[in-house]
Write a protein that holds these residues in place. Structure first.
Motif, PDB file in Angstrom:
ATOM      1  N   LYS A 159       4.213 -23.765  68.781  1.00  0.00           N
ATOM      2  CA  LYS A 159       4.539 -22.437  68.237  1.00  0.00           C
ATOM      3  C   LYS A 159       4.678 -21.410  69.365  1.00  0.00           C
TER       4      LYS A 159
ATOM      5  N   THR B 285       8.062 -22.231  71.246  1.00  0.00           N
ATOM      6  CA  THR B 285       9.274 -21.836  70.525  1.00  0.00           C
ATOM      7  C   THR B 285       9.359 -20.321  70.399  1.00  0.00           C
ATOM      8  N   SER B 286       8.207 -19.678  70.233  1.00  0.00           N
ATOM      9  CA  SER B 286       8.230 -18.226  70.116  1.00  0.00           C
ATOM     10  C   SER B 286       8.690 -17.588  71.424  1.00  0.00           C
TER      11      SER B 286
ATOM     12  N   PHE C 298      12.372 -18.093  71.818  1.00  0.00           N
ATOM     13  CA  PHE C 298      13.122 -17.190  70.942  1.00  0.00           C
ATOM     14  C   PHE C 298      13.276 -15.813  71.573  1.00  0.00           C
ATOM     15  N   TYR C 299      12.176 -15.285  72.132  1.00  0.00           N
ATOM     16  CA  TYR C 299      12.257 -13.947  72.718  1.00  0.00           C
ATOM     17  C   TYR C 299      13.182 -13.935  73.929  1.00  0.00           C
TER      18      TYR C 299
ATOM     19  N   LEU D 180      15.723 -15.893  74.388  1.00  0.00           N
ATOM     20  CA  LEU D 180      17.078 -16.030  73.854  1.00  0.00           C
ATOM     21  C   LEU D 180      17.601 -14.693  73.335  1.00  0.00           C
ATOM     22  N   ILE D 181      16.795 -14.043  72.512  1.00  0.00           N
ATOM     23  CA  ILE D 181      17.301 -12.810  71.874  1.00  0.00           C
ATOM     24  C   ILE D 181      17.507 -11.711  72.919  1.00  0.00           C
TER      25      ILE D 181
ATOM     26  N   GLU E  30       8.420  -9.966  74.467  1.00  0.00           N
ATOM     27  CA  GLU E  30       7.773 -11.206  74.040  1.00  0.00           C
ATOM     28  C   GLU E  30       6.396 -10.882  73.464  1.00  0.00           C
TER      29      GLU E  30
ATOM     30  N   LEU F 261      12.716 -20.520  61.449  1.00  0.00           N
ATOM     31  CA  LEU F 261      14.098 -20.689  61.901  1.00  0.00           C
ATOM     32  C   LEU F 261      14.997 -19.603  61.314  1.00  0.00           C
TER      33      LEU F 261
ATOM     34  N   ALA G  87      14.358 -16.389  63.071  1.00  0.00           N
ATOM     35  CA  ALA G  87      14.987 -16.362  64.394  1.00  0.00           C
ATOM     36  C   ALA G  87      16.491 -16.124  64.259  1.00  0.00           C
ATOM     37  N   LEU G  88      17.112 -16.803  63.299  1.00  0.00           N
ATOM     38  CA  LEU G  88      18.557 -16.644  63.098  1.00  0.00           C
ATOM     39  C   LEU G  88      18.887 -15.219  62.660  1.00  0.00           C
TER      40      LEU G  88
ATOM     41  N   ILE H 203      18.746 -13.021  65.742  1.00  0.00           N
ATOM     42  CA  ILE H 203      19.849 -13.179  66.692  1.00  0.00           C
ATOM     43  C   ILE H 203      21.158 -12.671  66.110  1.00  0.00           C
TER      44      ILE H 203
END
Ligand code: UDP
Ligand code: MG
Length: 313
Positions: A131, A134-135, A138-139, A141-142, A152, A212, A215-216, A219
């Motif tokens: 977790k 992936t978290s 995600f940060y 990525l965004i 983050e 998910l 996250a989508l 983004i």
């Protein structure tokens, strides 16, 4: 005296609510503020609404909005923000992972003149490495993909001044990534770090699927980059195919050799076909989101309200 609203989305939190409520009072009662605690029940199937009903009868500062079904954490939060009347509004989770002992510190920052006090979770006790990995992914990525900065560890534990809440209510999108919206909204912001303790009772309400989707939402709400990638890739392939054409023409016109390359041909057809399907999927994702937005359906439906909130959008 200033009114402080505390907005708490709860989904199947029957074993947390009372303890949470008492802890909040422990830290808020000594402070010179009027208080309202707005619980938003996000379609719980356990005793959560019953407990809220009882608390609301015992204490007029407790208000509860019972949603008609599960609308998701971000929508439940928005519903609470729409109904909060306070001069400052604090949003927090009802499972004790957003420590109530920080409430006085958030309010102190507000008194200093900050209009957004955003907390940053520097770590979570007992969280799996998957977790946190992936978290953090995600940060990263965004932040690469979009033009808003989302730190983050950004959490939905924050204080918003009344002015900011009013601005926030004017954002009408359905798919919501509140962390991004708050960061994009401006105003005088300050951050504050905390370590999230373990949940008091129960288990996390976020399945992998919900994460998910979240996250989508984040983004696609803040980035058009996925749509543009196909353009850049198309450019690369167009240039490459032009190079290949020159090579083929050279062999055909200036040498006696046959033009080779059946394998190249089928490989490139497969590659391009795959890429086309992939980016049709990306476009489809955005089209689907446009579809959701243009329907203009209500963001949430309220089944019942205990101790009517004064503020309404
Ligand atoms: N929650 C909600 N609707 C949902 C999922 C969660 O209102 O669909 C609430 C939940 O009751 C809690 C907060 O949102 O008060 C945060 O959820 P959770 O603790 O499960 O998330 P985690 O801390 O594991 O990220
Ligand atoms: Mg939690």
């Amino acid at each position: 005296m200033n009114l402080v609203s505390i907005v708490v989305p709860v989904y199947n939190e029957q074993d947390n609510i009372e303890f949470f409520y008492r802890e909040v009072l422990k830290y808020m009662d000594p402070l010179p503020y009027q208080l309202e605690i707005i619980f938003v029940d996000d379609g719980s199937r356990d005793a959560t609404p019953l407990i809220l009903d009882r608390l609301a009868r015992e204490d007029s500062r407790v208000r509860a909005l019972i949603l008609a079904r599960n609308f998701g954490h971000q929508v439940a939060l928005s519903c609470g923000l729409d109904h909060a009347d306070g001069n400052s509004v604090i949003t927090m989770d009802g499972d004790m992972q957003h420590p109530p002992e920080m409430l006085p510190q958030l309010l102190a920052k507000w008194e200093e003149g900050f209009e957004v006090v955003q907390t940053i979770r520097i770590s979570t006790e007992g969280v799996s490495w998957l977790k946190s990995f992936t978290s953090s992914l995600f940060y990263r990525l965004i932040n690469v993909m979009s033009n808003v900065r989302v730190q983050e560890g950004g959490s939905d534990f924050r204080l918003l001044d009344k002015k900011v809440v009013e601005s926030f209510r004017r954002f009408n999108e359905r798919a919501r990534f509140i962390r991004g919206l708050v960061s994009a909204i401006g105003y005088r912001q300050v951050t504050m770090e905390f370590i999230a303790p373990k949940r008091f009772a129960g288990s996390s309400k976020f399945s992998v699927k919900k994460m998910l989707h979240f996250a989508l939402d984040g983004i696609t709400a803040f980035s058009k980059l996925p749509l543009r990638i196909s353009f850049y890739l198309g450019l690369v392939f167009a240039l490459a195919s032009f190079g290949l054409l020159v090579h083929v023409l050279y062999i055909k016109l200036l040498t006696d050799e046959a033009v080779p390359g059946w394998a190249t041909l089928s490989a490139s057809i497969l590659l391009l076909g795959g890429l086309q399907l992939l980016f049709m999927g990306v476009i489809g994702e955005y089209v689907g989101r446009i579809f959701e937005e243009v329907k203009q359906r209500p963001l949430y439906l309220i089944r019942e309200e205990f101790n009517q909130c004064k503020a309404k959008k």
